[in-house]
Design a protein around this motif. Structure first.
Motif, PDB file in Angstrom:
ATOM      1  N   ASN A   1      -0.076   7.784  -9.392  1.00 48.69           N
ATOM      2  CA  ASN A   1      -0.545   6.598 -10.121  1.00 48.69           C
ATOM      3  C   ASN A   1      -1.817   6.843 -10.943  1.00 48.69           C
ATOM      4  OD1 ASN A   1       1.599   5.328  -8.941  1.00 48.69           O
ATOM      5  ND2 ASN A   1       0.407   3.793  -7.846  1.00 48.69           N
ATOM      6  N   GLU A   2      -2.082   8.088 -11.257  1.00 48.37           N
ATOM      7  CA  GLU A   2      -3.241   8.406 -12.092  1.00 48.37           C
ATOM      8  C   GLU A   2      -2.801   9.333 -13.217  1.00 48.37           C
ATOM      9  OE1 GLU A   2      -5.956   7.514 -13.410  1.00 48.37           O
ATOM     10  OE2 GLU A   2      -7.510   8.030 -11.927  1.00 48.37           O
ATOM     11  N   GLU A   3      -3.066   8.915 -14.449  1.00 49.01           N
ATOM     12  CA  GLU A   3      -2.723   9.721 -15.622  1.00 49.01           C
ATOM     13  C   GLU A   3      -3.931   9.796 -16.537  1.00 49.01           C
ATOM     14  OE1 GLU A   3       1.226   9.609 -17.722  1.00 49.01           O
ATOM     15  OE2 GLU A   3       0.001   8.613 -19.255  1.00 49.01           O
ATOM     16  N   LEU A   4      -4.355  11.008 -16.840  1.00 47.32           N
ATOM     17  CA  LEU A   4      -5.494  11.227 -17.721  1.00 47.32           C
ATOM     18  C   LEU A   4      -5.038  11.939 -18.989  1.00 47.32           C
ATOM     19  CD1 LEU A   4      -8.154  12.414 -15.104  1.00 47.32           C
ATOM     20  CD2 LEU A   4      -7.593  10.083 -15.825  1.00 47.32           C
ATOM     21  N   VAL A   5      -5.706  11.635 -20.097  1.00 48.85           N
ATOM     22  CA  VAL A   5      -5.405  12.246 -21.380  1.00 48.85           C
ATOM     23  C   VAL A   5      -6.538  13.201 -21.723  1.00 48.85           C
ATOM     24  CG1 VAL A   5      -4.952  11.821 -23.818  1.00 48.85           C
ATOM     25  CG2 VAL A   5      -4.174  10.182 -22.108  1.00 48.85           C
ATOM     26  N   LEU A   6      -6.191  14.445 -22.069  1.00 51.01           N
ATOM     27  CA  LEU A   6      -7.178  15.464 -22.375  1.00 51.01           C
ATOM     28  C   LEU A   6      -7.026  15.910 -23.822  1.00 51.01           C
ATOM     29  CD1 LEU A   6      -6.640  17.740 -19.222  1.00 51.01           C
ATOM     30  CD2 LEU A   6      -7.889  15.583 -19.388  1.00 51.01           C
ATOM     31  N   GLY A   7      -8.139  16.075 -24.503  1.00 54.32           N
ATOM     32  CA  GLY A   7      -8.118  16.542 -25.884  1.00 54.32           C
ATOM     33  C   GLY A   7      -9.093  17.681 -26.080  1.00 54.32           C
ATOM     34  N   GLY A   8      -8.596  18.831 -26.530  1.00 55.63           N
ATOM     35  CA  GLY A   8      -9.450  19.980 -26.777  1.00 55.63           C
ATOM     36  C   GLY A   8      -9.650  20.213 -28.260  1.00 55.63           C
ATOM     37  N   GLY A   9     -10.877  20.487 -28.657  1.00 58.68           N
ATOM     38  CA  GLY A   9     -11.147  20.697 -30.069  1.00 58.68           C
ATOM     39  C   GLY A   9     -12.554  21.167 -30.325  1.00 58.68           C
ATOM     40  N   CYS A  10     -12.964  21.088 -31.591  1.00 61.25           N
ATOM     41  CA  CYS A  10     -14.277  21.604 -31.992  1.00 61.25           C
ATOM     42  C   CYS A  10     -14.895  20.735 -33.087  1.00 61.25           C
ATOM     43  CB  CYS A  10     -14.152  23.030 -32.532  1.00 61.25           C
ATOM     44  SG  CYS A  10     -13.488  24.233 -31.356  1.00 61.25           S
ATOM     45  N   ALA A  11     -16.199  20.799 -33.154  1.00 64.56           N
ATOM     46  CA  ALA A  11     -16.948  20.244 -34.281  1.00 64.56           C
ATOM     47  C   ALA A  11     -17.467  21.432 -35.081  1.00 64.56           C
ATOM     48  CB  ALA A  11     -18.098  19.371 -33.783  1.00 64.56           C
ATOM     49  N   ARG A  12     -16.970  21.579 -36.319  1.00 64.46           N
ATOM     50  CA  ARG A  12     -17.354  22.713 -37.164  1.00 64.46           C
ATOM     51  C   ARG A  12     -18.184  22.225 -38.341  1.00 64.46           C
ATOM     52  NH1 ARG A  12     -11.990  23.907 -35.606  1.00 64.46           N
ATOM     53  NH2 ARG A  12     -11.831  25.916 -34.505  1.00 64.46           N
TER      54      ARG A  12
END
Length: 438
Positions: free
Chosen positions: A323-334
């Protein structure tokens, strides 16, 4: 979202019969309905807008219709319990607790202290559920339901702990294991209804079944108690499922009296693959996640629009527990913003050179009403983050890089919160070839 709504089920009902009752309860929970019932019935049915209506006490007034006092017991008035823990309040155990459902409860009595319900007495323990029930019935009382104990603990303000919303270990001496103290020693451990020592001492038998996990039938619910993770165990919403014939030195008795609030907590628990890399990046979600990057990270892009400062390149879905769902986003500030292309090809495109101003990391969020709510940002420094799994669904490995080379960090799910460990680097081990993290 994988979480499903909680249900409240009365004794003797079959699973197929739950839906109508659940809908009826949801309708009954409305505070407006409670107000109407209070004014129409408790106040003699005065017409709305009359002087009698204006002078009427609100339905949550704890003084309404209080019966004769019973020695050694607190009267818990009728009212609304916010059962469980709302998703935005932490710590929380998603597959064991209701998500802040409103439950209308009628009044009942509860012992001020654990059995034998005397100040200074050592609580009686090492009893089974049947023996605990017999001790209560011998006094003309009964075992409490788990929601009755939660209501008595949260008080009229529905606080997380009996003493308030902020955790204070000294109040109930929580954060310890198997500490049996006399009733009343922790003077500050009292709820808004005047009930003492609901935490910090013994666990309490209830009459409620433990219906959180269908793979473990035949369990009943304990409430209260103590444990090393005091901020988790010391919450009014916390419970534990055990076999009814269990005997433990930290499990005791507290009795209730009056009409039973018979609803029980039933959770449909959904479990999924712990970590999944999404093959297609949802542009809308990626844009929402990008705005959650810390301001100091987005500043690396320079004077660009906020939506262009941090670019999410990859997304994952993480299910650390049921009952737990997390959203992950990987990226960069260039430097130059999201429209700036990474240099090189393949892996080199994901690895900026130290000193060129690029800052990368992982955004961890929980979706709430179609919008992500930030839980943590984990820096991967100048490399775009990649993720790996461990033996536990509650732990991930984040890989990144800095001026010293590659590193990894352990990212852990801790009852709704995110823990981030220090950097680990590969090193040479005696008797092994090459470098390794272990």
């Amino acid at each position: 979202m994988s979480a499903t709504p909680s249900e409240l089920v009365g004794p003797g009902e079959h699973r197929a019969d739950r839906t109508p009752r659940g809908k009826a309860l949801a309708a009954a929970v409305s505070l407006a309905g409670l107000l109407a019932a209070s004014l129409g019935c408790d106040r003699g049915g005065a017409a709305p807008g009359t002087d009698a209506d204006l002078d009427a006490a609100p339905p949550w007034d704890v003084g309404l219709n209080e019966p004769e006092p019973r020695p050694g017991m607190a009267w818990i008035p009728k009212g609304v319990l916010i059962a469980g823990t709302p998703p935005d309040r932490l710590p929380r155990i998603a597959d064991e607790e209701m998500a802040g459902a409103q439950v209308v409860m009628h009044g009942f009595y509860i012992d001020l202290y654990s059995y034998p319900n005397e100040v200074g007495a050592i609580p009686t323990t090492n009893v089974t559920q049947d023996e605990a029930r017999a001790l209560c019935e011998a006094q003309g009382k009964r075992l409490c339901t788990e929601l009755e104990i939660e209501r008595a603990c949260k008080g009229p303000a529905n606080t997380t702990y009996e003493y308030g919303d902020a955790y204070r270990a000294p109040a109930c001496a929580t954060g310890q294991s198997r500490v049996l103290t006399p009733n009343g020693v922790n003077a500050g451990c009292v709820s808004g209804f005047g009930v003492h020592d609901l935490h910090g001492g013994v666990w309490t038998w209830t009459s409620s079944q433990w219906l959180r996990d269908s793979s473990k039938p035949g369990l009943v619910t304990l409430r209260g108690g103590n444990g090393p993770t005091g901020d988790l165990v010391g919450r009014c919403a916390h419970g534990r499922g055990v076999k009814p014939d269990t005997r433990r030195p930290e499990v005791g008795v507290r009795c209730c009296a009056g009409e039973v609030n018979s609803f029980e907590v039933v959770l449909e628990v959904t479990r999924d693959r712990p970590l999944r890399l999404e093959s297609l990046v949802d542009a809308r979600v990626a844009a929402q996640l990008s705005l959650l990057a810390p301001e100091e990270v987005r500043a690396a892009a320079g004077p660009v629009p906020a939506e262009d400062a941090f670019k999410v390149e990859r997304t994952w879905t993480w299910h650390p527990r049921g009952n737990e769902e997390l959203v992950l986003g990987g990226g960069c500030a260039r430097p130059g913003g999201a429209k700036t292309e990474a240099r090189g090809r393949g892996k080199r495109a994901k690895r900026a050179r130290p000193g060129d101003g690029t800052t990368c990391g992982l955004i961890i969020a929980r979706m709430r009403f179609s919008a992500p709510m930030l839980l943590a940002f984990v820096p991967s420094d100048v490399w775009e983050p990649t993720l790996g799994e461990t033996d536990s669904p509650r732990e991930l490995l984040l890989y990144g890089g800095d001026a010293l080379g590659a590193f990894r960090r352990r990212v852990t799910y801790e009852w709704g919160k995110i823990g981030v460990a220090d950097k680990e680097r590969k090193r040479k081990h005696k008797g092994r070839r090459g470098l390794s993290y272990d």
